[in-house]
Design a protein around this motif. Structure first.
Motif, PDB file in Angstrom:
ATOM      1  N   TRP A 103       0.822  -1.210   0.000  1.00 29.27           N
ATOM      2  CA  TRP A 103       0.000   0.000   0.000  1.00 29.27           C
ATOM      3  C   TRP A 103       0.860   1.267   0.000  1.00 29.27           C
ATOM      4  O   TRP A 103       0.437   2.305  -0.496  1.00 29.27           O
ATOM      5  CB  TRP A 103      -0.907   0.014   1.242  1.00 29.27           C
ATOM      6  CG  TRP A 103      -2.266  -0.570   1.044  1.00 29.27           C
ATOM      7  CD1 TRP A 103      -2.592  -1.886   0.949  1.00 29.27           C
ATOM      8  CD2 TRP A 103      -3.500   0.147   0.932  1.00 29.27           C
ATOM      9  NE1 TRP A 103      -3.931  -2.048   0.781  1.00 29.27           N
ATOM     10  CE2 TRP A 103      -4.524  -0.810   0.773  1.00 29.27           C
ATOM     11  CE3 TRP A 103      -3.839   1.494   0.956  1.00 29.27           C
ATOM     12  CZ2 TRP A 103      -5.862  -0.457   0.636  1.00 29.27           C
ATOM     13  CZ3 TRP A 103      -5.169   1.862   0.823  1.00 29.27           C
ATOM     14  CH2 TRP A 103      -6.175   0.892   0.665  1.00 29.27           C
ATOM     15  N   ARG A 104       2.032   1.202   0.583  1.00 22.69           N
ATOM     16  CA  ARG A 104       2.828   2.399   0.837  1.00 22.69           C
ATOM     17  C   ARG A 104       3.203   3.173  -0.417  1.00 22.69           C
ATOM     18  O   ARG A 104       3.146   4.415  -0.411  1.00 22.69           O
ATOM     19  CB  ARG A 104       4.081   2.008   1.628  1.00 22.69           C
ATOM     20  CG  ARG A 104       3.755   1.501   3.031  1.00 22.69           C
ATOM     21  CD  ARG A 104       4.963   0.954   3.730  1.00 22.69           C
ATOM     22  NE  ARG A 104       4.588   0.348   5.009  1.00 22.69           N
ATOM     23  CZ  ARG A 104       5.400  -0.395   5.745  1.00 22.69           C
ATOM     24  NH1 ARG A 104       6.647  -0.624   5.330  1.00 22.69           N
ATOM     25  NH2 ARG A 104       4.981  -0.916   6.883  1.00 22.69           N
ATOM     26  N   PRO A 105       3.605   2.537  -1.537  1.00 25.86           N
ATOM     27  CA  PRO A 105       3.944   3.342  -2.722  1.00 25.86           C
ATOM     28  C   PRO A 105       2.790   4.176  -3.254  1.00 25.86           C
ATOM     29  O   PRO A 105       3.015   5.216  -3.885  1.00 25.86           O
ATOM     30  CB  PRO A 105       4.397   2.289  -3.741  1.00 25.86           C
ATOM     31  CG  PRO A 105       4.807   1.113  -2.924  1.00 25.86           C
ATOM     32  CD  PRO A 105       3.889   1.115  -1.745  1.00 25.86           C
ATOM     33  N   PHE A 106       1.550   3.744  -2.982  1.00 27.75           N
ATOM     34  CA  PHE A 106       0.397   4.465  -3.517  1.00 27.75           C
ATOM     35  C   PHE A 106       0.121   5.758  -2.770  1.00 27.75           C
ATOM     36  O   PHE A 106      -0.757   6.524  -3.172  1.00 27.75           O
ATOM     37  CB  PHE A 106      -0.841   3.566  -3.485  1.00 27.75           C
ATOM     38  CG  PHE A 106      -0.778   2.444  -4.478  1.00 27.75           C
ATOM     39  CD1 PHE A 106      -1.176   2.623  -5.788  1.00 27.75           C
ATOM     40  CD2 PHE A 106      -0.302   1.195  -4.097  1.00 27.75           C
ATOM     41  CE1 PHE A 106      -1.112   1.590  -6.705  1.00 27.75           C
ATOM     42  CE2 PHE A 106      -0.229   0.154  -5.005  1.00 27.75           C
ATOM     43  CZ  PHE A 106      -0.628   0.350  -6.317  1.00 27.75           C
ATOM     44  N   ALA A 107       0.865   6.031  -1.707  1.00 31.86           N
ATOM     45  CA  ALA A 107       0.752   7.330  -1.058  1.00 31.86           C
ATOM     46  C   ALA A 107       1.339   8.433  -1.932  1.00 31.86           C
ATOM     47  O   ALA A 107       0.956   9.598  -1.800  1.00 31.86           O
ATOM     48  CB  ALA A 107       1.460   7.306   0.296  1.00 31.86           C
ATOM     49  N   ASN A 108       2.234   8.062  -2.831  1.00 32.27           N
ATOM     50  CA  ASN A 108       2.819   9.029  -3.765  1.00 32.27           C
ATOM     51  C   ASN A 108       1.851   9.262  -4.918  1.00 32.27           C
ATOM     52  O   ASN A 108       1.493   8.321  -5.621  1.00 32.27           O
ATOM     53  CB  ASN A 108       4.155   8.499  -4.285  1.00 32.27           C
ATOM     54  CG  ASN A 108       4.902   9.520  -5.118  1.00 32.27           C
ATOM     55  OD1 ASN A 108       4.334  10.131  -6.025  1.00 32.27           O
ATOM     56  ND2 ASN A 108       6.170   9.710  -4.823  1.00 32.27           N
ATOM     57  N   PRO A 109       1.410  10.500  -5.156  1.00 40.42           N
ATOM     58  CA  PRO A 109       0.421  10.734  -6.221  1.00 40.42           C
ATOM     59  C   PRO A 109       0.937  10.405  -7.618  1.00 40.42           C
ATOM     60  O   PRO A 109       0.178   9.894  -8.447  1.00 40.42           O
ATOM     61  CB  PRO A 109       0.083  12.221  -6.075  1.00 40.42           C
ATOM     62  CG  PRO A 109       1.218  12.809  -5.312  1.00 40.42           C
ATOM     63  CD  PRO A 109       1.724  11.732  -4.421  1.00 40.42           C
ATOM     64  N   LEU A 110       2.215  10.669  -7.888  1.00 39.17           N
ATOM     65  CA  LEU A 110       2.758  10.362  -9.206  1.00 39.17           C
ATOM     66  C   LEU A 110       2.795   8.857  -9.445  1.00 39.17           C
ATOM     67  O   LEU A 110       2.466   8.383 -10.540  1.00 39.17           O
ATOM     68  CB  LEU A 110       4.156  10.963  -9.352  1.00 39.17           C
ATOM     69  CG  LEU A 110       4.235  12.496  -9.390  1.00 39.17           C
ATOM     70  CD1 LEU A 110       5.684  12.957  -9.489  1.00 39.17           C
ATOM     71  CD2 LEU A 110       3.423  13.043 -10.560  1.00 39.17           C
ATOM     72  N   PHE A 111       3.183   8.110  -8.421  1.00 41.32           N
ATOM     73  CA  PHE A 111       3.201   6.650  -8.554  1.00 41.32           C
ATOM     74  C   PHE A 111       1.795   6.113  -8.774  1.00 41.32           C
ATOM     75  O   PHE A 111       1.571   5.246  -9.629  1.00 41.32           O
ATOM     76  CB  PHE A 111       3.819   6.016  -7.310  1.00 41.32           C
ATOM     77  CG  PHE A 111       3.828   4.516  -7.333  1.00 41.32           C
ATOM     78  CD1 PHE A 111       4.875   3.826  -7.934  1.00 41.32           C
ATOM     79  CD2 PHE A 111       2.793   3.788  -6.767  1.00 41.32           C
ATOM     80  CE1 PHE A 111       4.881   2.438  -7.976  1.00 41.32           C
ATOM     81  CE2 PHE A 111       2.784   2.402  -6.804  1.00 41.32           C
ATOM     82  CZ  PHE A 111       3.839   1.726  -7.404  1.00 41.32           C
ATOM     83  N   ALA A 112       0.837   6.637  -8.003  1.00 48.39           N
ATOM     84  CA  ALA A 112      -0.538   6.154  -8.118  1.00 48.39           C
ATOM     85  C   ALA A 112      -1.121   6.467  -9.487  1.00 48.39           C
ATOM     86  O   ALA A 112      -1.766   5.612 -10.114  1.00 48.39           O
ATOM     87  CB  ALA A 112      -1.395   6.760  -7.015  1.00 48.39           C
ATOM     88  N   LEU A 113      -0.917   7.692  -9.964  1.00 44.66           N
ATOM     89  CA  LEU A 113      -1.441   8.063 -11.285  1.00 44.66           C
ATOM     90  C   LEU A 113      -0.821   7.213 -12.388  1.00 44.66           C
ATOM     91  O   LEU A 113      -1.509   6.779 -13.317  1.00 44.66           O
ATOM     92  CB  LEU A 113      -1.174   9.546 -11.546  1.00 44.66           C
ATOM     93  CG  LEU A 113      -2.072  10.540 -10.821  1.00 44.66           C
ATOM     94  CD1 LEU A 113      -1.602  11.965 -11.071  1.00 44.66           C
ATOM     95  CD2 LEU A 113      -3.526  10.381 -11.260  1.00 44.66           C
TER      96      LEU A 113
END
Length: 360
Positions: A103-113
């Motif tokens: 779950w932790r990488p998805f806190a970054n908006p660029l990574f999630a997008l």
């Protein structure tokens, strides 16, 4: 320039309807519904490319739709919770003491997008290499894609502590700092979805009229002939499959702020079949047909399910059967059929035999 005039005119009309007429003519509730329908239309455009042009009946686009949707929802849930906090459903179930590592990488908006589109495309690339290299096609490909979608929904349901289980990820309040309860912000989401749909249509139109588009149709109509000419049909189909997966992931990501929820019920086998029904109704071989068909079927589902909730599934089945039996080209081919029938049939006059005079 003549071949560009008609598509450009169509895009202009579509932009006027989406950005001018719809926001003025519809209230907030109906505009929210249209936003959801446009997300379905984005998925349908990808299916039209893969099925209508490539001959690949993709019955599992809900899988890629779900990947994009959950990637976006995970980021929005973390943003709502605040830095270093866990989403509300994890605290409610009490099965975890800390945030799972994935779950932790998805806190970054660029990574999630990036993940909303790249993750479905990468997954489709791996699956396509396994499927197309082994020459899996036809009904086997359709069943395999549908089974993949069902397996993904079962996986999400079984992981209640990390994915929300049957309920999914709900109660999403914000969208990159904007309150989704504000009608102005919801209209902004609508404009983003409408712009994404026009962008996807433009990209698909470019693919269809390119050399690759002609090659994709050739693979659909005669795969062995294309292989004989020196092209690998697996690579040609793989590009369309990956592109359709990216469109479905984008639609899933936009669906989350439009509706405020994503759950296994929205990405299972039934929604995937409904995507295909919309494409079949609109006309799978055309550019605008799949998008218009998806919007029409989604609207019909909402309207009829409110009036006859127990009989809607029968109407849905008829919507899939009738176009295939009586109108294989979908509604997009209806205008051409009317024009052909309205033309006066040409009368071919047979020249009279020449008279031969015999003199004695």
């Amino acid at each position: 320039m003549r071949h560009l005039k008609k598509p450009v005119t169509g895009f202009a009309i579509g932009a006027v309807l989406l950005f001018g007429v719809a926001p003025l003519a519809l209230g907030d509730f109906r505009l929210d519904l249209l936003t959801k329908y446009l997300c379905f239309a984005i998925v349908a455009v990808g299916i039209g490319l893969a099925w209508g042009r490539g001959g690949m009946l993709t019955l599992g686009q809900g899988f890629f739709f779900g990947l994009g949707g959950y990637a976006m929802a995970m980021h929005l849930k973390l943003a709502d919770a605040g830095p270093g906090q866990m989403p509300d459903f994890m605290l409610l179930y009490g099965q975890l003491d800390e945030l799972p590592w994935w779950w932790r990488p998805f806190a970054n908006p660029l990574f999630a997008l990036s993940a909303t589109v790249l993750l479905p495309m990468f997954t489709a690339l791996l699956l396509g290499l396994l499927i197309f290299r082994r020459k899996v096609r036809g009904a086997y490909f359709a069943i395999l894609s549908q089974a993949l979608c069902a397996a993904f929904a079962i996986l999400l349901i079984g992981q209640q502590g990390t994915t929300g289980g049957t309920n999914g990820l709900t109660n999403i309040q914000g969208f990159f700092g904007y309150d989704l309860n504000d009608p102005v912000n919801r209209r902004t989401v609508y404009f983003i979805v409408a712009a994404a749909l026009l962008g996807v249509l433009a990209l698909t139109w470019q693919l269809m009229r390119s050399r690759y588009g002609e090659l994709l149709v050739a693979v659909r109509d005669g795969e062995e002939r294309v292989r004989f000419l020196g092209y690998d049909p697996a690579n040609v189909k793989l590009v369309a499959y990956v592109a359709a997966a990216g469109m479905a992931g984008l639609a899933g990501a936009l669906f989350v702020p439009a509706v405020g929820i994503v759950s296994p019920a929205m990405i299972g086998v039934v929604p995937s079949i409904e995507f295909v029904i919309g494409v079949a109704v609109g006309g799978r071989a055309s550019l605008l047909g799949p998008a218009l068909g998806a919007i029409a079927v989604a609207w019909a589902k909402t309207a009829l399910s409110e009036r006859v909730p127990s009989a809607w599934t029968y109407f849905e089945g008829l919507l899939f059967i009738l176009p295939i039996v009586f109108l294989p080209g979908g509604l997009a081919s209806l205008a051409g059929m009317i024009r052909r029938r309205s033309r006066p049939s040409a009368v071919v006059e047979t020249p009279a035999p020449a008279k031969v005079e015999v003199t004695t």
